[in-house]
Structure formats: structure tokens, C-alpha cells
Design a protein around this motif. Structure first.
Motif, PDB file in Angstrom:
ATOM      1  N   GLU A  84      19.031  47.905  10.165  1.00 38.37           N
ATOM      2  CA  GLU A  84      19.765  47.377   9.028  1.00 38.37           C
ATOM      3  C   GLU A  84      19.284  46.017   8.540  1.00 38.37           C
ATOM      4  N   SER A 116      20.912  44.758   1.587  1.00 42.59           N
ATOM      5  CA  SER A 116      22.156  44.236   2.162  1.00 42.59           C
ATOM      6  C   SER A 116      21.951  43.902   3.633  1.00 42.59           C
ATOM      7  N   GLN A 121      27.063  43.109   4.968  1.00 43.53           N
ATOM      8  CA  GLN A 121      27.823  44.313   5.292  1.00 43.53           C
ATOM      9  C   GLN A 121      29.091  43.980   6.066  1.00 43.53           C
ATOM     10  N   LYS A 124      31.595  42.650   3.565  1.00 37.36           N
ATOM     11  CA  LYS A 124      32.094  43.782   2.775  1.00 37.36           C
ATOM     12  C   LYS A 124      33.059  44.619   3.589  1.00 37.36           C
ATOM     13  N   ASN A 125      32.663  44.985   4.817  1.00 31.72           N
ATOM     14  CA  ASN A 125      33.492  45.871   5.629  1.00 31.72           C
ATOM     15  C   ASN A 125      34.840  45.252   5.971  1.00 31.72           C
ATOM     16  N   GLU A 140      31.172  40.101  -2.452  1.00 34.72           N
ATOM     17  CA  GLU A 140      30.484  40.270  -1.168  1.00 34.72           C
ATOM     18  C   GLU A 140      29.576  39.073  -0.879  1.00 34.72           C
ATOM     19  N   TYR A 160      30.636  43.295  13.238  1.00 31.63           N
ATOM     20  CA  TYR A 160      29.967  44.411  12.562  1.00 31.63           C
ATOM     21  C   TYR A 160      30.003  45.672  13.418  1.00 31.63           C
ATOM     22  N   ALA A 164      32.101  48.847  11.774  1.00 28.80           N
ATOM     23  CA  ALA A 164      31.223  49.750  11.035  1.00 28.80           C
ATOM     24  C   ALA A 164      31.713  51.186  11.146  1.00 28.80           C
TER      25      ALA A 164
END
Length: 237
Positions: A84, A116, A121, A124-125, A140, A160, A164
């Protein structure tokens, strides 16, 4: 007549007297709320995320089991960084080279993918809803600044890996490891970690337990790249 005029003028007068207060209140929400939540989540696990609530409302269920980073296999930590965000340990929330490459692909008719970072992430999550609008992407980026400023890299990776989405209604490394492989996240092998990382871009349509040919190829590539990722003494960077 006087009362009628006053009735028409009063709303405008109220707005003139209170617009500065309303502006300050709005500013407090825009700055204070994310600041407060980011500080809280620096020390406490987020109880749920907007995506979790949305998926539960869609009937996907809710399976989440928080684990500290030390109880998540180093293989999975390396795999998600390799898959990622290869520059996770060196950037400050944004990978500008990846942005440039994404723009080049878009201008050449391709999809905007791979820009990203794990920090983005995570922001955002934890805080936002799924989507690709400019408003969502702008928020974001804004929230990523808070996350990078207030959390160490270890905490970003820890959050994360715990929020996730790894499948329908399935969140975090522990729940995913138990669902797909019948073991704890701490016991994941390098191959299993690569398979989990391979489904992250599209967890609703990919399965690490029954990998498609594409997922298997992607996992093999992640497996090879993960060997190049070096974790620091803190277990992250």
C-alpha cells in the motif's frame, strides 16, 4: 406598520449580530472536533468508523477485534507497507511521486490508482465515508495532517491494521486472520500476510482464503517486496 417592518428586519439584524459567533462555532467544529478525536484515538481504539456503520446498515455484519501492534505478525506489517505505501516510513503523510504518477496515468486515459498512502487511508477509514468526490478527498488530506502531526508512525500502522476492511463486515487483522486462516493475527505466515494485503484494494470481491489467479499473483509480488521492508525497533518505522 412599525411592527411589520421590524418583523422583516429582525432576521437580518439577528444575522448581522451573530454571524461572527456562528463563524467561530463552525470554525470550532472544523478544527476542534477532528483535533479532539485524533487526540483521543492516539490512546484509545476507535469504537467504530463510518464505513463500519454503513456496511452494518447494508447487512454485512460487524466483526472486529482490536489488537495492539505487537500482537500482529511482522509479516503482515511488512506486507501492507509493501502493498500500500512503500514510502510510509519516510513521507509525512503524502507521497508526491505517487501523486505525479497517478496524474500521468489519468492524463493518459488510465484510472487514478496508487496515490493514497497508509496515513491517508487511516484518516479516511477512521473519520470519513467511502467515495471519490473532491470534497471527500479534500477532507481526507486535511485529516491526514492531523494524523501525521499527532500520531507516531507506529500508531498510524496500528490503527490502520485494526480498522481496515478485509471482507464484508470484517475489520482488522485479528478478525481477518481468524475468519480466513483460523489463527490469530500474531501467527500469520508470510504467505498468509501477503494474501491479506492483496485483498485490501477490493475486499468485498476478493478473498485471501480462496484467491483468484489475480490475487495469487499480487500476493506473490507483495511477498517479494515485503522482504525489502525493514521494521524499526518500535515495530513499525
Amino acid at each position: 406598520m412599525t411592527n411589520s417592518r421590524w418583523g422583516k428586519l429582525r432576521p437580518k439584524g439577528w444575522w448581522a449580530r451573530n454571524q461572527s459567533r456562528l463563524g467561530l462555532a463552525l470554525l470550532g467544529i472544523v478544527i476542534g472536533l477532528p483535533l479532539t478525536l485524533t487526540l483521543l484515538y492516539r490512546f484509545f481504539p476507535p469504537p467504530a468508523t463510518p464505513l463500519m456503520v454503513i456496511r452494518a446498515a447494508q447487512g454485512h455484519g460487524f466483526d472486529k477485534d482490536w489488537r495492539p501492534l505487537d500482537q500482529i505478525s511482522p509479516h503482515l506489517r511488512r506486507a501492507v507497507i509493501a502493498a500500500e505505501d512503500a514510502k510510509f516510513c519516510s513521507h509525512w503523510g503524502f507521497d508526491w511521486d505517487a501523486f505525479d504518477n497517478a496524474i500521468d496515468r489519468y492524463e493518459n486515459g488510465g484510472k487514478v490508482l496508487g496515490a493514497s498512502t497508509i496515513s491517508m487511508q487511516t484518516a479516511k477509514n477512521v473519520f470519513l465515508w467511502p467515495g471519490r468526490t473532491f470534497l471527500r478527498k479534500g477532507l481526507e488530506a486535511y485529516l491526514t495532517l492531523y494524523v501525521e502531526a499527532l500520531w507516531p508512525k507506529r500508531r498510524i500502522l496500528e490503527v490502520y491494521l485494526n480498522v481496515a476492511e478485509f471482507g464484508p463486515g470484517l475489520y482488522g487483522a485479528e478478525a481477518a486472520a481468524r475468519r480466513y486462516f483460523g489463527k490469530s493475527a500474531a501467527a500469520l505466515t508470510q504467505r498468509e500476510a501477503a494474501l491479506l494485503a492483496a485483498v485490501l484494494p477490493d475486499p468485498l470481491d476478493r478473498s485471501p482464503a480462496r484467491p483468484s489467479a489475480y490475487v495469487a499473483r499480487r500476493a506473490a509480488l507483495i511477498d517479494a517486496r515485503a522482504d525489502q521492508v525493514r521494521l524499526g525497533r518500535d515495530g513499525a518505522c
